[in-house]
Enzyme design. Structure first.
Site, PDB file in Angstrom:
ATOM      1  CD  GLU A   1      -3.625  -6.171   1.786  1.00 29.39           C
ATOM      2  OE1 GLU A   1      -4.386  -5.561   2.538  1.00 29.39           O
ATOM      3  OE2 GLU A   1      -2.395  -6.027   1.819  1.00 29.39           O
TER       4      GLU A   1
ATOM      5  CD  GLU B   1      -3.164  -0.878   2.014  1.00 33.86           C
ATOM      6  OE1 GLU B   1      -2.936  -0.368   3.110  1.00 33.86           O
ATOM      7  OE2 GLU B   1      -4.280  -1.236   1.617  1.00 33.86           O
TER       8      GLU B   1
HETATM    9  C1  IPT Z   1      -4.401  -3.101   4.606  1.00 29.26           C
HETATM   10  C2  IPT Z   1      -2.964  -3.551   4.732  1.00 29.26           C
HETATM   11  O1  IPT Z   1      -2.317  -3.626   3.507  1.00 29.26           O
HETATM   12  C3  IPT Z   1      -2.862  -4.883   5.419  1.00 29.26           C
HETATM   13  O2  IPT Z   1      -1.536  -5.124   5.775  1.00 29.26           O
HETATM   14  C4  IPT Z   1      -3.742  -4.931   6.635  1.00 29.26           C
HETATM   15  O3  IPT Z   1      -3.260  -4.025   7.554  1.00 29.26           O
HETATM   16  C5  IPT Z   1      -5.147  -4.587   6.227  1.00 29.26           C
HETATM   17  O4  IPT Z   1      -5.182  -3.332   5.693  1.00 29.26           O
HETATM   18  C6  IPT Z   1      -6.131  -4.513   7.352  1.00 29.26           C
HETATM   19  O5  IPT Z   1      -6.186  -5.715   8.027  1.00 29.26           O
HETATM   20  S1  IPT Z   1      -4.564  -1.360   4.682  1.00 29.26           S
HETATM   21  C7  IPT Z   1      -6.254  -1.037   4.245  1.00 29.26           C
HETATM   22  C8  IPT Z   1      -7.209  -1.286   5.287  1.00 29.26           C
HETATM   23  C9  IPT Z   1      -6.302   0.398   3.927  1.00 29.26           C
END
Ligand code: IPT
Length: 986
Positions: free
Chosen positions: A287, A193
């Site tokens: 993700e 991110e």
């Molecule tokens: C995203 C992250 O890339 C991941 O590592 C983890 O923290 C996840 O969120 C939440 O569990 S960040 C996203 C919510 C903006």
């Protein structure tokens, strides 16, 4: 604060205009990555070894499961979903706890994970950071980073020098496991991110640091990584587009576990935005929300699951298919445990994440819902070249229902219609009909029976047209397809809907098939034929099986029954044309000669139905012969009686417990001369303290667990109060002593990460007298560092200010300790994060094999009489037979609202941190392999009372969470040394 600003930023970004870029040169068909030709892509989807694939992946963090033999269990469970990949993070801070010294040994070795992925038949998406976020300590950044000056996650040369050794080290491990080298790794992601950026003064910087991105890609190259690189922009913001395939993240349901059905409207914009940013690469979501994190004082994962359960998978996952998403990674598919202090302060020991596979490795209903969807996509190759072409609303005015139409851009005929409630938070059902395009013209479905279908609240459906199932041409189906297989020339199609719903399947055929209902009520099936089309309407019950001659066998089942079906090989090559109904989990299926051998798990008496070629003459389940009989439709059925023998579980409350005081520091004679002297006068930390010496733990190499400070003073005379500003992270607590006199505690609360305290000293100090102020504080983990250029992970743990009231004494010196050895930690096998600074832990008394016979006897249910820390030990044996999987947890019953904090050590592994008054976690899963299932176990607990009157546990139990027969096979205990006297310990 940072979390809030990040969410605000994301929300703003979601509505922001999509960045327009000059359209790059026309799409290359099958672009190769870095000279290799194994993993390629075009504008629609990836190819692996020449074949187009939907990459359906689940995120797992190997570092959150320190039992190597259990990886295969999780990975087989992912494979059984119909997924083909697993995505992993690697946590830099764990493996390079001391700068320059890498720990890839034992439980930190990545090789067993890669090997297990390969054995399970999954590809790997490797995401080593350097930054990972992941609700983990420092977001993956190492504690020693506090002593590296300047901004992190940009091209600051100090930072570059810090990460290069790590990327080189982890990069080589990934490189040797690439698919081009016979391993499972198909994609690699630098950073995480990389979407929000900060100036040194904390103001937002609109620009990413492209030099940092270049350096990272160069380092990946230098390490030998040749598979395509990907990124996960936090939204479709067009950041880090220098990777091979641009990707992004999406968490559509949010993290509001308090209000589980507060579902936001799903965005329609993904496909168009994706095309704007990355027109020549597949639409890739690195993700996608598979659950939720939860924080101290939070709601617990069962509550989160109400938000992110099977309904969420139905509505939001299907909406990503409506955006023609061709790489989808579910974050998390299995969360695991923040054992050994590896959480950030925003989370507690459990990282269950309300994921499809629970922390204790059991399967939630969501798992089975995902299985239906992933199976469907795996057998629907036209989806891989499809794109949204139209959105219908129903009714046109008012539009309760939104229908997105995808058209196969290459074949030009197949369509997918994704139907959902326009507002997913809607709680009432909505009626709808759909105008579909087919090869024989436009139609409105339903065609038979009533004029409209009903879409229940929190549901979504996929309707297909001109869909090939082997040789069968499905003109359309409003029953959802889970899978199809061609078995001995007969096409078996598995269709489902909710119980009581009606749906249709129309088959384009000139053959005058007799509609033969072989199972279920014939009255629930209505049919209509024309010269070209046979249309069946079925009112869906538990199971209806319809044979159409010898060519076609339709299973029409309700959703819950559809959950029972397993497809061991979703591959369209039809190498293993087998469908199995029944069982909690099907792990593997393979022919040996004419015997079809199945392995998996059952939790009750199970009637298996085996839909397999005639070649199969015999069947085994976990090696035992399964007697079967022929059904009316040519399949085999066999009953299996599950055996889950009872095992003796010790009553922890009744065991013999030994204990010692674990706070000798507050007895007059305590000698802290072996502690580190806190004598730095400069810190790289941007927050400059007012203290005469730096009292930040990371400046002295202590990054986790409890931190103890001892300030030695000579009184001026008349000192009456001690005041301090101290920081430990959310939900932290601390206690203060003047010599052996307890001054008081801050009990902590979910949110505060710092505190200003003022404590009355033990009587005004006499001039010239010597005093020691002892402060015991919690370190809740290093903060994350979400913004590029931010230094938030350096947030100090310790004191930024202190003063005395009445008079000002003369400082002799300050002493500090955390875990024994700090970055040169004592226990290589369990890692630097496993230990904290408590006396008993510094001494290694949490380890098995210590002779504690000279310790006094007392149970933690009796507890401690006043404020302070006691350390308890007991042992017990387990004897769990082979061939079953009985996950266990250590439970503290319901909370009593007493201010007490417990660290749980199982055979030396810290597997939980319980804070009674803050919660929410009261049940702590401990996996087999940490618990010795065949022999002795040592359970040790530290009990910190912040209560004047002392504190005790109300209950403590070892609980068997679930009983299934089957399991992954032998699980070896994780290697970790037993107690030996620790030289130089104090
Ligand atoms: C995203 C992250 O890339 C991941 O590592 C983890 O923290 C996840 O969120 C939440 O569990 S960040 C996203 C919510 C903006």
């Amino acid at each position: 604060m940072v979390a809030l600003s990040k969410i605000a930023l994301l929300a703003a970004a979601a509505h922001a205009a999509v960045i327009q870029r000059d359209a790059p040169a026309g799409p290359k068909i099958r672009q190769t990555g870095n000279g290799q030709n194994v993993v390629t892509w075009d504008q629609y989807s990836f190819y692996v070894n020449g074949g187009r694939v939907m990459i359906y992946s689940g995120e797992v963090h190997p570092f959150r499961n320190p039992v190597q033999d259990l990886h295969l269990d999780i990975l087989q469970k992912i494979k059984a979903l119909g997924f083909n990949a697993v995505s992993i993070y690697v946590h830099w801070g764990i493996v390079e706890y001391e700068r320059g010294k890498f720990n890839w040994d034992g439980v930190f070795d990545l090789q067993p994970f890669f090997d297990a992925a390969k054995a399970a038949g999954l590809w790997v998406i490797a995401r080593p950071g350097p930054y990972i976020n992941a609700e983990s300590a420092g977001g993956g950044l190492p504690g020693w980073g506090a002593r590296v000056e300047g901004q992190w996650r940009n091209s600051n040369p100090n930072y570059t020098a810090a990460w290069q050794a790590y990327i080189d080290s982890v990069g080589k491990i990934i490189a040797k496991n690439q698919i081009t080298k016979g391993g499972p790794v198909i994609l690699a992601q630098p950073e995480n991110e990389y979407s929000g950026f900060m100036e040194p003064d904390g103001s937002l910087n609109p620009n990413e640091d492209t030099e940092y991105e270049r350096l990272l890609l160069e380092a990946f190259d230098n390490a030998g990584i040749e598979v395509p690189t990907v990124c996960n922009d936090a939204w479709i913001g067009g950041h880090f587009t220098s990777v091979d395939v641009y990707g992004y993240d999406n968490y559509p349901a949010g993290f509001n576990c308090q209000d589980p059905l507060s579902w936001p409207d799903p965005p329609d914009y993904f496909y168009a935005s994706h095309k704007d940013v990355a027109p020549n690469t597949p639409n890739a979501i690195l993700e996608f929300q598979g659950g939720s994190f939860d924080s101290w004082g939070g709601y617990g994962f069962e509550q989160c699951y109400k938000l992110i359960g099977p309904e969420m998978v139905r509505v939001y996952n299907k909406n990503t298919y409506a955006s023609a998403t061709h790489l989808l990674n579910i974050y998390m598919i299995y969360g695991g445990t923040n054992w050994g202090h590896l959480s950030n302060p925003g989370g507690y020991s459990s990282y269950d994440y309300a994921a499809a596979i629970a922390e204790d490795r059991t399967l939630r209903e969501k798992y089975y819902e995902l299985k239906l969807q992933a199976n469907f996509l795996a057998v629907s190759p036209a989806y891989l070249t499809s794109a949204p072409v139209d959105v219908q609303r129903f009714p046109t005015a008012g539009s309760n229902i939104t229908i997105t139409e995808l058209l196969d851009q290459v074949g030009g005929t197949q369509r997918f219609y994704i139907v959902r409630q326009t507002k997913p938070a809607e709680t009432t059902d909505s009626a709808f009909s759909v105008d579909i395009e087919t090869s024989i013209g436009k139609k409105t479905v339903p065609q038979l029976g009533s004029a409209q279908y009903v879409l229940p609240a929190h549901d979504s459906k996929i309707i297909v047209t001109d869909y090939p199932a082997g040789d069968v041409h499905v003109l359309y189906s409003t029953l959802e397809i889970m899978t199809w297989k061609v078995i001995d020339g007969r096409t078996v199609i598995l269709l489902y809907a909710n119980t009581g719903e009606s749906g249709e399947i129309a088959i384009r055929t000139g053959t005058a098939y007799k509609v033969d209902v072989r199972r279920g009520k014939a009255s629930t099936v209505t049919s209509k034929r024309t010269s070209m089309v046979l249309t069946l309407q079925v009112v869906v019950g538990h199971e209806t099986v319809v044979a159409l001659g010898e060519d076609i066998l339709l299973y029409v089942v309700d959703r819950v029954n559809a959950y029972n079906f397993w497809v061991p090989d979703v591959n369209l090559k039809q190498e293993l044309p087998v469908i199995i109904k029944g069982g909690y989990l099907l792990r593997t299926a393979a022919f040996s000669g004419n015997t079809l051998s199945l392995t998996g798990d059952t939790n009750r008496t199970t009637v298996f139905e085996i839909i397999a070629p005639k070649k199969a003459q015999a069947y085994t389940w976990n090696g035992a012969r399964l007697d079967t009989s022929l059904t009316r439709h040519g399949t085999q059925e066999g009953r299996y009686r599950t055996r889950t023998p009872r095992v003796d579980i010790p009553d922890l409350a009744r065991l013999k417990w030994k204990y010692i005081d674990s706070l000798p520091e507050v007895s007059g004679s305590y000698d802290d001369s072996k502690w580190v002297t806190a004598d730095h006068t400069y810190t790289h930390n941007k927050i400059k303290p007012t203290t005469p010496v730096i009292l930040y733990a990371s400046d002295y190499g202590f990054h986790s667990g409890n931190i103890l400070w001892r300030g030695h003073f000579t009184a001026a005379g008349g000192e009456t109060t001690f005041n301090l500003t101290i920081q430990g992270g959310n939900a932290f607590a601390y206690s203060v002593w003047d010599g052996d006199e307890y001054l008081g505690s801050f009990r902590g609360a979910p949110a505060p990460s710092a505190h200003n305290g003022s404590y009355m000293l033990a009587g005004p100090w006499k001039p010239g007298s010597s005093h020691v102020i002892t402060i015991l504080q919690d370190h809740m983990g290093l903060e994350q560092n979400w913004f590029g250029g931010e230094e938030n992970f350096k947030s100090f743990r310790g004191l930024s200010d202190y003063s005395f009231g009445g008079a000002t004494p003369m400082l002799k010196h300050w002493k500090v300790t955390g875990n024994l050895g700090g970055e040169k930690f004592a226990d290589w096998a369990r890692g630097g994060y496993n230990e904290g600074g408590l006396y008993a832990v510094r001494k290694g008394f949490h380890l098995p094999g210590l002779d504690d016979s000279k310790w006094d006897s007392k149970s933690p249910l009796k507890g401690i009489n006043g404020p302070g820390i006691e350390f308890y030990r007991t042992t017990f044996t387990l004897n769990v037979p082979n061939g079953v999987d009985y996950p266990m947890s250590i439970d503290f019953g319901s909370r009593t609202n007493k201010s007490l904090r417990v660290e749980i050590y199982v055979n030396g592994w810290q597997f939980g941190k319980y804070t009674d008054d803050i919660g929410p976690q009261t049940s702590f899963p401990v996996p087999q392999g940490i618990l010795n299932y065949k022999g002795e176990n040592t359970l040790a607990l530290s009990l910190w009372s912040l209560e004047e009157g002392g504190a005790a546990l109300a209950t403590i139990d070892l609980v068997v969470r679930s009983e299934v027969e089957g399991g992954v096979g032998s699980v070896r205990n994780s290697p970790g040394p037993s107690y030996t006297a620790r030289a130089g310990s104090y």
